[in-house]
Design an enzyme around this catalytic site. Sequence first.
Site, short mmCIF file in Angstrom:
data_model
loop_
_atom_site.label_atom_id
_atom_site.label_comp_id
_atom_site.label_asym_id
_atom_site.label_seq_id
_atom_site.Cartn_x
_atom_site.Cartn_y
_atom_site.Cartn_z
N SER A 103 0.84 -1.20 0.00
CA SER A 103 0.00 0.00 0.00
C SER A 103 0.88 1.25 0.00
CB SER A 103 -0.95 -0.04 1.20
OG SER A 103 -1.97 0.92 1.08
N GLU A 211 -1.44 -3.27 -8.15
CA GLU A 211 -2.68 -3.57 -7.43
C GLU A 211 -3.23 -2.25 -6.90
OE1 GLU A 211 -3.29 -3.20 -3.93
OE2 GLU A 211 -1.31 -2.35 -3.55
N HIS A 281 -4.78 -5.80 -1.57
CA HIS A 281 -5.49 -5.63 -0.31
C HIS A 281 -6.51 -6.75 -0.13
CE1 HIS A 281 -3.61 -1.73 -0.83
NE2 HIS A 281 -3.96 -1.41 0.41
#
Length: 308
Positions: A103, A211, A281
């Site tokens: 992230s 992602e 995630h």
Amino acid sequence: MAHIYIYSPSGAVRDKAAFRRGVKRLQARGHEVEIDADALSSHQRFAGDDDTRLAAIGRAAASGAQVALISRGGYGLTRLLPRLPFAELQQAVERGTQFVGLSDFTALQLALLAQNGTQTWAGPALLADFGVPEEPDEIMQDCFDDLLVGQGEGTGWRLPLSDLRAHPELSGEEGWGVEQAQLWGGNLSVLVSLLGTPYFPQIEGGILFLEDVAEHPYRIERMLTQLLHAGVLGRQQAVLLGQFNRYQLVPHDKGFKLQSVVDWLRSQLPVPVLTGLPFGHVPTKVLLPVGARLDLAVSGREAILFWD
């Protein structure tokens, strides 16, 4: 037993119960867990002000831990990049500390790669992966354990049939592959935010993995378009799409969805765009060596990444 250092370089930890669960689970697996003095600090939405989080990163580098694991992502690392202790982080990696996260952590990973060629690991975070109320995902835990004992040599996944229809060359008798290409990437939003800065790696002939979370497909396409127009995608040998989730389609989309984005991207690139990479995630995630040179082999629906 491994020495794991927990620190918070980005967002503040709001879920203290998840933090405690994550620490206890790691301890239950026999690991020595060291918690940074400011891991639970809070300033606005951050885990402490900029100086506090920079100091935490420095302590993680000096910890001598086998793994430096982020508590969570969120936001906050991009504002720290000009002040990161790049030399100390590089030295920590050379001494054996593996920096792991995802992230917002993508910013630190790519900055280290761009500045010093430092390798890190895209992988779990304490709260979202080890601190969940239910039992943590087995695949994630197994991949993490492989890193701790130095046994991880690669990972694989099964491609959807749509990938084979889009790329017939993958179905040949000899398969398809790339050798000794540099793996890089991470969270799409964070990666795009680094374009045009000294913290964006200039990778030629690499394998780019991406992602994201809570981004509508049209925003995903917009970011991919920016990478395309900047010449980044065209310089890679393959693009791997991980998990894109937690978004909401609306009636106005009229059939425009994530697969629409994938189809469009494939129409723009001469290299394979492979989907289904188990990373993002989501509970089931593998660990990926960001900055390492590795081989990608595809045979039918089976895709495998090999590294040393």
